[in-house]
Design a protein around this motif. Structure first.
Motif, PDB file in Angstrom:
ATOM      1  N   HIS A 111      -3.015   5.745 -33.955  1.00  0.00           N
ATOM      2  CA  HIS A 111      -2.268   6.967 -34.256  1.00  0.00           C
ATOM      3  C   HIS A 111      -0.956   6.621 -34.948  1.00  0.00           C
ATOM      4  O   HIS A 111      -0.283   5.650 -34.584  1.00  0.00           O
ATOM      5  CB  HIS A 111      -2.004   7.751 -32.974  1.00  0.00           C
ATOM      6  CG  HIS A 111      -3.251   8.330 -32.365  1.00  0.00           C
ATOM      7  ND1 HIS A 111      -3.803   9.511 -32.794  1.00  0.00           N
ATOM      8  CD2 HIS A 111      -4.051   7.865 -31.374  1.00  0.00           C
ATOM      9  CE1 HIS A 111      -4.897   9.763 -32.078  1.00  0.00           C
ATOM     10  NE2 HIS A 111      -5.069   8.778 -31.211  1.00  0.00           N
ATOM     11  N   TRP A 130       2.668  12.653 -35.736  1.00  0.00           N
ATOM     12  CA  TRP A 130       2.056  13.972 -35.602  1.00  0.00           C
ATOM     13  C   TRP A 130       1.215  14.352 -36.815  1.00  0.00           C
ATOM     14  O   TRP A 130       0.225  15.064 -36.700  1.00  0.00           O
ATOM     15  CB  TRP A 130       3.138  15.024 -35.352  1.00  0.00           C
ATOM     16  CG  TRP A 130       4.109  15.192 -36.490  1.00  0.00           C
ATOM     17  CD1 TRP A 130       5.274  14.522 -36.687  1.00  0.00           C
ATOM     18  CD2 TRP A 130       3.989  16.122 -37.573  1.00  0.00           C
ATOM     19  NE1 TRP A 130       5.899  14.953 -37.835  1.00  0.00           N
ATOM     20  CE2 TRP A 130       5.130  15.948 -38.407  1.00  0.00           C
ATOM     21  CE3 TRP A 130       3.045  17.076 -37.935  1.00  0.00           C
ATOM     22  CZ2 TRP A 130       5.325  16.683 -39.561  1.00  0.00           C
ATOM     23  CZ3 TRP A 130       3.243  17.817 -39.085  1.00  0.00           C
ATOM     24  CH2 TRP A 130       4.371  17.626 -39.887  1.00  0.00           C
ATOM     25  N   THR A 135      -2.088  12.898 -36.336  1.00  0.00           N
ATOM     26  CA  THR A 135      -2.825  13.650 -35.314  1.00  0.00           C
ATOM     27  C   THR A 135      -3.425  14.927 -35.900  1.00  0.00           C
ATOM     28  O   THR A 135      -4.586  15.270 -35.625  1.00  0.00           O
ATOM     29  CB  THR A 135      -1.883  14.007 -34.148  1.00  0.00           C
ATOM     30  OG1 THR A 135      -1.347  12.802 -33.594  1.00  0.00           O
ATOM     31  CG2 THR A 135      -2.631  14.773 -33.063  1.00  0.00           C
TER      32      THR A 135
END
Length: 562
Positions: A206, A209, A212
Motif C-alpha cells: 500500500h 490513500w 487504496t
C-alpha cells in the motif's frame, strides 16, 4: 488388442482439488468466481453480438460451457466461455451456413476435441510454430477491430459482409450515415476501459490513500463501469443510438430449453471445414490459455492437456443444444481469476453461477445498453489480444520466421483462419525441410593416411528425403582408381526410407564400377533401418564395421560384392 494405456483416462482436475478442500480455499474461490463473473458478463454479450448472434447466446455459452470446462477440465484455474478468437470464425459460418449449421458444426467440433483428448493428442498442439500462432492471433484481432467499426460509428448497414474487402467496401459506402452520438459513446467507453485501474497491475504494498482508492476501483471491472455509464447516459439524455433492446428485443430471464438442431449427413459433409476450424482453434486457444495459467500460478499443479481437450469437447458438444456458440479457454478471464486468488476449479463454477444469477435477476436492465459501448469494449479486447510488438521484433529473426508470421497474418485477414493455418504449416514445414537439408553434410574424412584406392567420407546430421541429393552427388567425388568408399556414420543421427534408398542407389552405382561400399561406426537408428530394409545383406555384412580403422586393417581394401 488395444492397450488401455494408449488412451487418456477421464479424470477431471476438480476431483483431486476437492480432496482436502478447506473453508479458506472456498472463500478464495468464491471471491475469484464472483469477480470473474462480473468481468465475463459484458464480454460474453459483446462476443455474441460481434459474432452475428443474439447477446443471450454468449451469456448462455459462458454459463453452460464455463461450468462444464471448470468442472471437467484439466486446469486448476482456467475459465472457459465464448472467446474473441472465435468472433470472425463464428460470424463467417453464420453468414455462409446459417445459425442452425453453426450449432451442428460446434457439436461436431466438440466430438473431435473429445476424441483428440482420448487419443492423447493434447501435446501435439504444442508443435504448431509460434510464428503461426502469433500471425493468426494478430490477424483475428484486426478483423475483430474492423467488425466493430459499424457499431462504433453508428452506421446504418443492414448486413455486414463476412470478408475483409467486403467489410471495407460496406464501411466506406455508408460513412454518410455516421452517428456522432454513437461515436462519442464508443470512444468514451474505450478510453474509460483503457485508463480504468486494473487489479493485476496494483503494487503489492500500500502506498497511501490514493493507492487504496485505486485498489478499490480496480476490484470493479472497467467494462462494467463503462457499460453502466453508457447506459445511464443513453437513457437520461435520450440519445438516438442503437441498443440491445432495439436490435435484439432484450435478453430472456431464463436459460433456454434443450433443443436438438436438425441434423443430416448431407449437412455434416458441408460442415467439415467449419468443424475442423472450430476444433483446431478451440484446442490451440484452450491449451495456450492453460499454459499461461500454469506460468502465472506455479504453486498449482500443471494442467493436463488431454483432460482439458476432453472438457472443451464436452462443453462444445452440449452447449449448442441450448443455443450456445463455440467456447474455449479465455486468457483475459483466466488471468483475472488467477489474480483474484482462485485456488481450484470451484472458482470457475462460481463464475458460471454468478452469470446465471445475473440473467435471472437483472436481464431486463440490458435493454438500454448501447451497441456502441460494446464496440468500444471489443476494440480494447482486440488491441490486447494482438501481440503487436512481434512485428517490431521481426528484424531480429531470419527470413523463414518472418515469412511464416507475416504470411499467416495476411492470409487470416484477407482469406480466413483455416487457409492461414494450412498455408502457414506448409510454409513452416517447407522451411524446416530446407533447413534440415542444409544441416546434413558430406565431407572427406580426416582419418590419417588411407591405403591406395580407399576414399572415406563423413556423414553429418539426418539423411532424409530433403537431403538425399548430397548422397546422389557423391559418385562424382570419387577419383578414378578407387576400389573402396568408406562412409563414416558416427555423426549421422537418423535415416529415413528415402535415405536408405539413396544409399542403395549409391551402392549400385559403385558396384557397377567395381568399387566396394563400407559403412563404419553406424548409429543405432540408421543401423536398425539398414537391417530391416535388407540393405545390410545387399552391401555385405563384412562391409559394416565398427570404425574406419577396422575397415583398413587388411592390406587390401574391401572388394565390391559380385
Amino acid at each position: 488388442m488395444l492397450n488401455p494405456n494408449q488412451f487418456h483416462r477421464f479424470r477431471p482436475r476438480l476431483v483431486d482439488a476437492l480432496a482436502g478442500y478447506t473453508r479458506a480455499r472456498f472463500l478464495a474461490d468464491l471471491g475469484a468466481g464472483l469477480t470473474v463473473g462480473i468481468v465475463a458478463l459484458p464480454l460474453a454479450m459483446a462476443f455474441a453480438i460481434a459474432s452475428g448472434v443474439k447477446p443471450e447466446q454468449g451469456i448462455f455459452t459462458a454459463i453452460i460451457a464455463g461450468f462444464l470446462i471448470s468442472a471437467l477440465g484439466g486446469s486448476q484455474v482456467q475459465i472457459g466461455g465464448p472467446a474473441g478468437a472465435f468472433i470472425v470464425i463464428v460470424y463467417g459460418i453464420v453468414q455462409r451456413y446459417g445459425l442452425a449449421n453453426l450449432l451442428i458444426a460446434t457439436s461436431l467440433a466438440g466430438l473431435m476435441l473429445i476424441v483428440m483428448g482420448w487419443l492423447k493428442l493434447g501435446a501435439l498442439v504444442r508443435y504448431i510454430p509460434v510464428s503461426i500462432v502469433i500471425g493468426f492471433t494478430n490477424g483475428i484481432a484486426v478483423l475483430i477491430g474492423l467488425s466493430q467499426l459499424k457499431d462504433l460509428l453508428g452506421l446504418k448497414i443492414d448486413k455486414m459482409p463476412a470478408d475483409f474487402f467486403g467489410q471495407l467496401h460496406a464501411l466506406g459506402t455508408h460513412l454518410h450515415s455516421l452517428n456522432l452520438h454513437a461515436l462519442a459513446i464508443g470512444l468514451a467507453c474505450l478510453v474509460l476501459v483503457v485508463v480504468w485501474p486494473k487489479s493485476y497491475t496494483m503494487p503489492a504494498a500500500h502506498q497511501g490513500w490514493r493507492s487504496t482508492l485505486r485498489r478499490l476501483a480496480a476490484h470493479l471491472p472497467g467494462t462494467i463501469v463503462a457499460l453502466v455509464a453508457a447506459t445511464l447516459a443513453t437513457v437520461l439524455l435520450g440519445l438516438p443510438v442503437e441498443t440491445i433492446g432495439s436490435r435484439f428485443g432484450g435478453i430472456p430471464q431464463a436459460l433456454p430449453g434443450f433443443e436438438l438442431p436438425e441434423f443430416s449427413w448431407q449437412t455434416a459433409q458441408r460442415l467439415v471445414i467449419p468443424t475442423i476450424t472450430i476444433a483446431l482453434l478451440g484446442a490451440i486457444e484452450s491449451l495456450l490459455c492453460a499454459r499461461v495459467a500454469d506460468n502465472m500460478a506455479p504453486e498449482h499443479p500443471r494442467h493436463d492437456p488431454n483432460q482439458e481437450l476432453m472438457a472443451q469437447g464436452v462443453a462444445n458438444l452440449v452447449t449448442p443444444f441450448f443455443g450456445g456458440i463455440p467456447a474455449t479457454g479465455t486468457i483475459a478471464r483466466t488471468v483475472t481469476n488467477v489474480r483474484a486468488g482462485a485456488a481450484t476449479p470451484v472458482a470457475g463454477i462460481v463464475h458460471a453461477v454468478t452469470l446465471l444469477a445475473v440473467v435471472l435477476v437483472a436481464a431486463p436492465l440490458a435493454l438500454h445498453v448501447p451497441l456502441a459501448a460494446m464496440a468500444g469494449i471489443l476494440l480494447f479486447v482486440a488491441w490486447n489480444m494482438g501481440e503487436w510488438h512481434e512485428f517490431a521484433r521481426l528484424k531480429h529473426f531470419l527470413l523463414p520466421y518472418r515469412t511464416v508470421l507475416v504470411g499467416t497474418f495476411l492470409l487470416t485477414v484477407i482469406f480466413d483462419l483455416t487457409v492461414a493455418v494450412e498455408v502457414g504449416l506448409l510454409m513452416a514445414c517447407g522451411f524446416f525441410i530446407y533447413r534440415m537439408s542444409q544441416l546434413f553434410r558430406v565431407r572427406p574424412h580426416e582419418a590419417g593416411e588411407l591405403p591406395p584406392g580407399v576414399v572415406a567420407f563423413e556423414l553429418y546430421g539426418s539423411l532424409f528425403f530433403g537431403a538425399v541429393g548430397k548422397i546422389e552427388a557423391l559418385p562424382a567425388q570419387v577419383p578414378p582408381g578407387t576400389r573402396a568408399v568408406v562412409l563414416e556414420m558416427h555423426r549421422l543421427i537418423s535415416v529415413d526410407t528415402s535415405g536408405i534408398d539413396a544409399l542403395q542407389a549409391l551402392h549400385r552405382t559403385l558396384r557397377r564400377q567395381g568399387i566396394a561400399l563400407v559403412l563404419a561406426n553406424v548409429n543405432e537408428q540408421p543401423l536398425g533401418l539398414i537391417r530391416r530394409s535388407g540393405f545390410a545383406e545387399d552391401v555385405g555384412l563384412d562391409n559394416i564395421v565398427p570404425t574406419v580403422s577396422a575397415a583398413l586393417l587388411d592390406e587390401a581394401p574391401p572388394q565390391a560384392p559380385r
